[in-house]
Design a protein around this motif. Sequence first.
Motif, PDB file in Angstrom:
ATOM      1  N   SER A 118      -7.283   6.152  -3.073  1.00  0.00           N
ATOM      2  CA  SER A 118      -6.270   6.084  -2.026  1.00  0.00           C
ATOM      3  C   SER A 118      -6.414   4.805  -1.214  1.00  0.00           C
ATOM      4  O   SER A 118      -5.422   4.151  -0.885  1.00  0.00           O
ATOM      5  CB  SER A 118      -6.371   7.303  -1.103  1.00  0.00           C
ATOM      6  N   LEU A 119      -7.648   4.451  -0.879  1.00  0.00           N
ATOM      7  CA  LEU A 119      -7.871   3.232  -0.118  1.00  0.00           C
ATOM      8  C   LEU A 119      -7.415   2.004  -0.896  1.00  0.00           C
ATOM      9  O   LEU A 119      -6.750   1.114  -0.345  1.00  0.00           O
ATOM     10  CB  LEU A 119      -9.355   3.111   0.245  1.00  0.00           C
ATOM     11  N   LYS A 120      -7.761   1.949  -2.166  1.00  0.00           N
ATOM     12  CA  LYS A 120      -7.340   0.807  -2.985  1.00  0.00           C
ATOM     13  C   LYS A 120      -5.826   0.768  -3.125  1.00  0.00           C
ATOM     14  O   LYS A 120      -5.203  -0.296  -3.114  1.00  0.00           O
ATOM     15  CB  LYS A 120      -8.010   0.874  -4.356  1.00  0.00           C
ATOM     16  N   SER A 121      -5.207   1.946  -3.255  1.00  0.00           N
ATOM     17  CA  SER A 121      -3.757   2.017  -3.399  1.00  0.00           C
ATOM     18  C   SER A 121      -3.043   1.503  -2.156  1.00  0.00           C
ATOM     19  O   SER A 121      -2.013   0.829  -2.239  1.00  0.00           O
ATOM     20  CB  SER A 121      -3.324   3.456  -3.696  1.00  0.00           C
ATOM     21  N   LEU A 122      -3.602   1.815  -0.984  1.00  0.00           N
ATOM     22  CA  LEU A 122      -3.006   1.341   0.263  1.00  0.00           C
ATOM     23  C   LEU A 122      -2.925  -0.183   0.304  1.00  0.00           C
ATOM     24  O   LEU A 122      -1.983  -0.751   0.851  1.00  0.00           O
ATOM     25  CB  LEU A 122      -3.815   1.836   1.458  1.00  0.00           C
ATOM     26  N   LEU A 123      -3.906  -0.830  -0.288  1.00  0.00           N
ATOM     27  CA  LEU A 123      -3.969  -2.286  -0.196  1.00  0.00           C
ATOM     28  C   LEU A 123      -3.326  -3.009  -1.372  1.00  0.00           C
ATOM     29  O   LEU A 123      -2.972  -4.181  -1.248  1.00  0.00           O
ATOM     30  CB  LEU A 123      -5.436  -2.724  -0.078  1.00  0.00           C
ATOM     31  N   THR A 124      -3.194  -2.355  -2.499  1.00  0.00           N
ATOM     32  CA  THR A 124      -2.723  -3.053  -3.698  1.00  0.00           C
ATOM     33  C   THR A 124      -1.308  -2.677  -4.123  1.00  0.00           C
ATOM     34  O   THR A 124      -0.644  -3.469  -4.795  1.00  0.00           O
ATOM     35  CB  THR A 124      -3.676  -2.794  -4.877  1.00  0.00           C
ATOM     36  N   SER A 125      -0.841  -1.492  -3.774  1.00  0.00           N
ATOM     37  CA  SER A 125       0.477  -1.055  -4.233  1.00  0.00           C
ATOM     38  C   SER A 125       1.585  -1.596  -3.336  1.00  0.00           C
ATOM     39  O   SER A 125       1.392  -1.736  -2.118  1.00  0.00           O
ATOM     40  CB  SER A 125       0.562   0.477  -4.240  1.00  0.00           C
ATOM     41  N   PRO A 126       2.754  -1.899  -3.907  1.00  0.00           N
ATOM     42  CA  PRO A 126       3.891  -2.302  -3.067  1.00  0.00           C
ATOM     43  C   PRO A 126       4.263  -1.181  -2.103  1.00  0.00           C
ATOM     44  O   PRO A 126       4.162  -0.002  -2.442  1.00  0.00           O
ATOM     45  CB  PRO A 126       5.003  -2.550  -4.094  1.00  0.00           C
ATOM     46  N   LEU A 135       8.106  -9.530   1.714  1.00  0.00           N
ATOM     47  CA  LEU A 135       6.662  -9.253   1.677  1.00  0.00           C
ATOM     48  C   LEU A 135       6.457  -7.747   1.568  1.00  0.00           C
ATOM     49  O   LEU A 135       6.743  -7.011   2.508  1.00  0.00           O
ATOM     50  CB  LEU A 135       5.997  -9.791   2.952  1.00  0.00           C
ATOM     51  N   ASN A 136       5.978  -7.273   0.429  1.00  0.00           N
ATOM     52  CA  ASN A 136       5.811  -5.823   0.264  1.00  0.00           C
ATOM     53  C   ASN A 136       4.444  -5.425  -0.275  1.00  0.00           C
ATOM     54  O   ASN A 136       4.216  -4.281  -0.637  1.00  0.00           O
ATOM     55  CB  ASN A 136       6.917  -5.246  -0.629  1.00  0.00           C
ATOM     56  N   THR A 137       3.497  -6.368  -0.344  1.00  0.00           N
ATOM     57  CA  THR A 137       2.115  -6.040  -0.677  1.00  0.00           C
ATOM     58  C   THR A 137       1.192  -6.796   0.276  1.00  0.00           C
ATOM     59  O   THR A 137       1.528  -7.884   0.753  1.00  0.00           O
ATOM     60  CB  THR A 137       1.750  -6.436  -2.124  1.00  0.00           C
ATOM     61  N   PHE A 138       0.010  -6.227   0.518  1.00  0.00           N
ATOM     62  CA  PHE A 138      -0.918  -6.869   1.430  1.00  0.00           C
ATOM     63  C   PHE A 138      -1.496  -8.159   0.851  1.00  0.00           C
ATOM     64  O   PHE A 138      -1.903  -9.044   1.599  1.00  0.00           O
ATOM     65  CB  PHE A 138      -2.050  -5.906   1.795  1.00  0.00           C
ATOM     66  N   SER A 139      -1.542  -8.256  -0.480  1.00  0.00           N
ATOM     67  CA  SER A 139      -2.063  -9.482  -1.076  1.00  0.00           C
ATOM     68  C   SER A 139      -1.193 -10.679  -0.717  1.00  0.00           C
ATOM     69  O   SER A 139      -1.684 -11.809  -0.629  1.00  0.00           O
ATOM     70  CB  SER A 139      -2.151  -9.337  -2.598  1.00  0.00           C
ATOM     71  N   GLU A 140       0.091 -10.441  -0.482  1.00  0.00           N
ATOM     72  CA  GLU A 140       1.007 -11.532  -0.136  1.00  0.00           C
ATOM     73  C   GLU A 140       0.756 -12.087   1.255  1.00  0.00           C
ATOM     74  O   GLU A 140       1.200 -13.189   1.573  1.00  0.00           O
ATOM     75  CB  GLU A 140       2.456 -11.060  -0.257  1.00  0.00           C
ATOM     76  N   VAL A 141       0.062 -11.328   2.094  1.00  0.00           N
ATOM     77  CA  VAL A 141      -0.227 -11.810   3.448  1.00  0.00           C
ATOM     78  C   VAL A 141      -1.707 -12.167   3.609  1.00  0.00           C
ATOM     79  O   VAL A 141      -2.196 -12.330   4.724  1.00  0.00           O
ATOM     80  CB  VAL A 141       0.195 -10.784   4.518  1.00  0.00           C
ATOM     81  N   GLY A 142      -2.430 -12.268   2.502  1.00  0.00           N
ATOM     82  CA  GLY A 142      -3.803 -12.750   2.562  1.00  0.00           C
ATOM     83  C   GLY A 142      -4.879 -11.686   2.523  1.00  0.00           C
ATOM     84  O   GLY A 142      -6.057 -11.990   2.716  1.00  0.00           O
ATOM     85  N   ILE A 143      -4.506 -10.426   2.255  1.00  0.00           N
ATOM     86  CA  ILE A 143      -5.496  -9.349   2.190  1.00  0.00           C
ATOM     87  C   ILE A 143      -5.631  -8.942   0.727  1.00  0.00           C
ATOM     88  O   ILE A 143      -4.733  -8.332   0.161  1.00  0.00           O
ATOM     89  CB  ILE A 143      -5.059  -8.145   3.045  1.00  0.00           C
ATOM     90  N   ARG A 144      -6.769  -9.278   0.118  1.00  0.00           N
ATOM     91  CA  ARG A 144      -6.945  -9.059  -1.313  1.00  0.00           C
ATOM     92  C   ARG A 144      -8.209  -8.259  -1.605  1.00  0.00           C
ATOM     93  O   ARG A 144      -9.207  -8.377  -0.893  1.00  0.00           O
ATOM     94  CB  ARG A 144      -7.023 -10.399  -2.056  1.00  0.00           C
ATOM     95  N   VAL A 145      -8.138  -7.461  -2.667  1.00  0.00           N
ATOM     96  CA  VAL A 145      -9.317  -6.744  -3.147  1.00  0.00           C
ATOM     97  C   VAL A 145     -10.036  -7.642  -4.137  1.00  0.00           C
ATOM     98  O   VAL A 145      -9.463  -8.047  -5.152  1.00  0.00           O
ATOM     99  CB  VAL A 145      -8.925  -5.407  -3.816  1.00  0.00           C
ATOM    100  N   ALA A 146     -11.289  -7.977  -3.822  1.00  0.00           N
ATOM    101  CA  ALA A 146     -12.070  -8.867  -4.681  1.00  0.00           C
ATOM    102  C   ALA A 146     -12.598  -8.107  -5.890  1.00  0.00           C
ATOM    103  O   ALA A 146     -12.476  -6.883  -5.989  1.00  0.00           O
ATOM    104  CB  ALA A 146     -13.221  -9.481  -3.883  1.00  0.00           C
ATOM    105  N   ALA A 147     -13.206  -8.852  -6.814  1.00  0.00           N
ATOM    106  CA  ALA A 147     -13.678  -8.260  -8.072  1.00  0.00           C
ATOM    107  C   ALA A 147     -14.682  -7.134  -7.834  1.00  0.00           C
ATOM    108  O   ALA A 147     -14.682  -6.133  -8.532  1.00  0.00           O
ATOM    109  CB  ALA A 147     -14.298  -9.347  -8.942  1.00  0.00           C
ATOM    110  N   GLY A 148     -15.541  -7.255  -6.829  1.00  0.00           N
ATOM    111  CA  GLY A 148     -16.540  -6.235  -6.577  1.00  0.00           C
ATOM    112  C   GLY A 148     -16.026  -5.024  -5.828  1.00  0.00           C
ATOM    113  O   GLY A 148     -16.742  -4.044  -5.659  1.00  0.00           O
TER     114      GLY A 148
END
Length: 199
Positions: A118-126, A135-148
């Motif tokens: 759920s936490l990952k979905s909040l940050l990665t899903s549109p 702007l419909n994903t957090f990655s577009e505003v600079g919030i990204r989930v790193a490889a780890g």
Amino acid sequence: VQTDIRALTFSTAARGQDAVLLYGVEGPGSDPVLLTSGDNTFKNVVPGLTLDLLSASAAPVTVTVSRDTEGVGDQVERLVDGYNQVFDKLREFTRFDAETRKFGLLFGDSTLQGIDRSLKSLLTSPVSGILAADLNTFSEVGIRVAAGGNVTFDSAKFNGLLDTDFAEVQELFARQRPLAPLTPLKDLNEGRGVSQESG
């Protein structure tokens, strides 16, 4: 010591008065509003704005208000730090070391796995309801989930978007359903809740 106070006299040096504020623009067609306050503080004259009056003025006073973009960035930084703290705890409780054959106290727990998803979905899903062109994903505003699994925050990119696309950034955060420490279990796993599995 004189204890007889009958000879004492009292007078009012200055009568207390409420602070008076004329809010608006004077001139033809305008309609200023007269406001009063008992403590020289006027709250929500404009939504979210507090005015503390320091002295009287016979001339009009102009108040200029601007967005606190730095403060918004600090709030997002704290959000990312909080997410990473939760993620580190989840990883600690569910870890498995193949070399030592040691595992966390809640290794394999389906509830924690659901929270993690759920936490990952909040940050990665549109975000539902926002067009893909916006702007419909957090990655577009600079919030990204790193490889780890931890989250990184590009403050320069975020602050730049606050200057150019403030309304879209605001919509992104306002539409996303927050996950708080007291979020009901039924709201986890993208609204599907947590199921109890036997075995």
